[in-house]
Design a protein around this motif. Sequence first.
Motif, short mmCIF file in Angstrom:
data_model
loop_
_atom_site.label_atom_id
_atom_site.label_comp_id
_atom_site.label_asym_id
_atom_site.label_seq_id
_atom_site.Cartn_x
_atom_site.Cartn_y
_atom_site.Cartn_z
N HIS A 171 -3.27 3.21 -0.83
CA HIS A 171 -3.54 2.71 -2.09
C HIS A 171 -2.84 1.51 -2.41
O HIS A 171 -1.48 1.35 -2.34
N ASP A 172 -3.70 0.26 -2.68
CA ASP A 172 -3.04 -0.82 -2.85
C ASP A 172 -2.74 -0.60 -4.35
O ASP A 172 -3.32 -0.48 -5.15
N ILE A 173 -1.19 -0.90 -4.60
CA ILE A 173 -0.73 -1.03 -5.68
C ILE A 173 -1.03 -1.83 -6.82
O ILE A 173 -1.49 -1.66 -8.05
N ARG A 192 0.84 -1.15 -0.12
CA ARG A 192 0.00 0.08 0.07
C ARG A 192 0.93 1.25 -0.13
O ARG A 192 1.76 1.25 0.80
N ILE A 193 0.64 2.20 -1.02
CA ILE A 193 1.43 3.38 -1.04
C ILE A 193 0.29 4.57 -0.51
O ILE A 193 -0.60 4.71 -1.50
N ALA A 199 -2.23 5.29 -6.71
CA ALA A 199 -1.11 4.99 -6.14
C ALA A 199 0.19 5.64 -6.96
O ALA A 199 1.03 6.51 -6.24
N LYS A 200 0.45 5.51 -7.94
CA LYS A 200 1.34 6.03 -9.11
C LYS A 200 1.18 7.63 -8.97
O LYS A 200 2.22 8.23 -9.36
#
Lengths: 540, 257
Positions: free
Chosen positions: B63-65, B59-60, B72-73
């Motif tokens: 947000h789950d990548i 998770r970033i 996430a990006k």
Amino acid sequence: MNNLRRLLRRESVFKVVFILAFAFGLMGGFFALFLDAFRFLSALGGASFMITRRLFSLFFLGLGVMLALSNIVTSYSTLFRSRETSFLLTSPVDIRSLVTYKYLESTLLSSWAFLFLIIPFTAAYTLHEELGLIFAFWTAAFSIPFVLLCGGLGTLIALLAVRWMPRGRLFRIGAIAAVVALTLRPLLDFRPVNLQDQPSFVLNRLLPGLQLASHPLAPNHWSAEGILLLSGGDFARGGMFWLTLVANTLVLALLIQWLGTRTFFPAWQRVAGEGGARRRPAELLGWLQPALRFLPHDIRGMILKDIRAFLRDPLQWSQALIFFGLLAIYFGSFRSFRYDALPDVWRNLIVFLNIFSVASVICSLASRFVFPQLSLEGHSFWILGLAPTGMRRILITKFLLAATAIILVSASLMGLATWMLQVGPALKAISIGLAVAISLAVSAMATGLGAIFLDLKQPNPVAIISGFGGTMNLALSLGLMLTSILPFGLLWHWHLQGRISDTVFVRGNLAAAAWLGILTLLATVIPLWLGARSLARREY
Amino acid sequence: MIHVQQLDKSFGAVHAVRNLSFDVPAGELFCFLGPNGAGKTTTIKMLTGLLRPDRGVIRIGGHDIAADPVAAKTIMGYIPDMPFLYEKLTPVEFLKFIADLYNLRDPATPRRIQESLLSFGLGEARSALIGDLSHGMRQRLLYIATFLHNPRVVFIDEPLIGLDPHSIRMIKDLLRQKVRGGMTILLTTHILALAEEIGDRIGIISNGTLIALGRMDELRRQAGVEGKLEDVFLKLTSEDTGTPTQGGARPMLSIPN
């Protein structure tokens, strides 16, 4: 041989069989085409005997010119842009050997298409003229020095141009304008073919080309005449032509070595040092960015990036220029026909042959420039992979750019061709509709298959398209082209022959249009869907 | 800000990352160390979504990548060890391309690009092709591109490769400044002095497994070694790989004549 064995072990049997089947199928197709052309010319009678004989010389001229042009680009790339050259320059290899090696390498790379054309042409000519197998042997004996001679000319031009061509902006613009003008020169002569415009027989129009091909100082003339003489048993005169060709090839090789020893290193340094020294605007086509503001930003960014990269890559745009140069010659040749004097069935045949020609150009354009575009992202693909934009969106952007460019080219070409051939409105609409539909489908197929057969490690577009994926793409595109055009072609042919009624003709055209729509839809959606799925599953 | 849970990744028979779990809170500079082939770059590539893990959750910023890669990006940046960029573009064109990719609509973006190029010493190279720039210049360009969209999380693989001493100082100051501003940075490096100097916490990976994690003093305690990070690192990784570091004979490298 060891490399070949290793390659065969590494690749799947299906892949090898498919590529071989395609290669032989293509050569078989060319063979049938050439044989038909010879039979057609024979059927005309009169001067056709002279034309057929001289066609061999004209064929060598055409191949030689294409080979020399192609080798200018390939030599530039292998001599000055290859990483191997940098490595060899640091090793104890003398410049003379390096230039010779690169000359042979680039000639080999450029000449594979020569083989694909010369083999079926020779076979068809042998069969038509009943010359026997010895003709093929002598053709091979002449082809080798001929290829080395034409390739050598390209290498020589590349060496001289890189070493001494001025680099000023004005000169560059002037040179590009001159090349474009020369390429488009035949367009200036375009006008609809008309009986009153050309009172002389078609041969008068063809003769200048044949005369040039038969010039006694032209290597293509030595090759063609020598092959025919030796096949006819005239060893003295035929041998003289072969020795003339070989002697000239060796002299050219010596010239390349001599000139290469003196010019290659300064030229290489010039290329290596030009990047920092050249003054260029910080943004190429800066005006295009605000002009494309109606597009989503990420799509606009990718489109601009691709256009700029294409325009800055001489390997790409020079090949595009050669492509369009050949097209201009093709369209220029329309003036040579007394089209309107032909019977309706023949006129219709010529119109559909022209549709096939333009569609083949579309397939070639898509295979050469669209299929490798994703792979050419190369090691920089991680930038797109990391960006907050999905792989599907990236693929759609590539497709939209390709489809827009190819539809513009194909619709213009088809419009021009139908205008020159004075085609009626219904057939004109069908021709342009076919061009647009085929462009859309082959763009999608090339983009989708390009994503499925992604090769991010290969920087050379020619190597990318020569692989299994590229070959499959070309084969499928040509198949799609045939299945799109044939229903219309047969209907119009049968109608003119009186084999089908007007009602059947109209209904048949409607059915063919529906078939074209369904085929285009499927050929557009399926490859894009498969390509997007493959991209999303891939790791970078 | 970065949550990694039970991450696994294999390439054929090679188990590159095994059961990797750690968290990096916001505003931390986390250094990820390990010998060659330990799994650092594989981990970073999984964190950035360029590789898919066989198992585990990443998770970033919440947000789950895997489930929501675009979200996430949007908040992350990545600086790889080899700056492969579009060689046929100029730095200005490349930065505008990045601005478009990240949908930067701020009218001040072109001005920021020019200012960044000047402050990173690339003002005179703005019209050159990227293919003609030196490795260090490309690396600096990549820093500008990465920070252009103000990411909340940045992953850096070997941040100082190819940079001159001035650039190294500049990058170190920049990273510290960004972390003070709340940015989360995860970097991998073989320069242990750098990790010791600027890292808040350090994780050491060996053979795909996280063998140590903590602040400098915690790592010293774990290794039972007082001194520099180099000693701690060699002790911990030699215990894991069985390579002798003290007392035992070190293998000699030689090139046959």
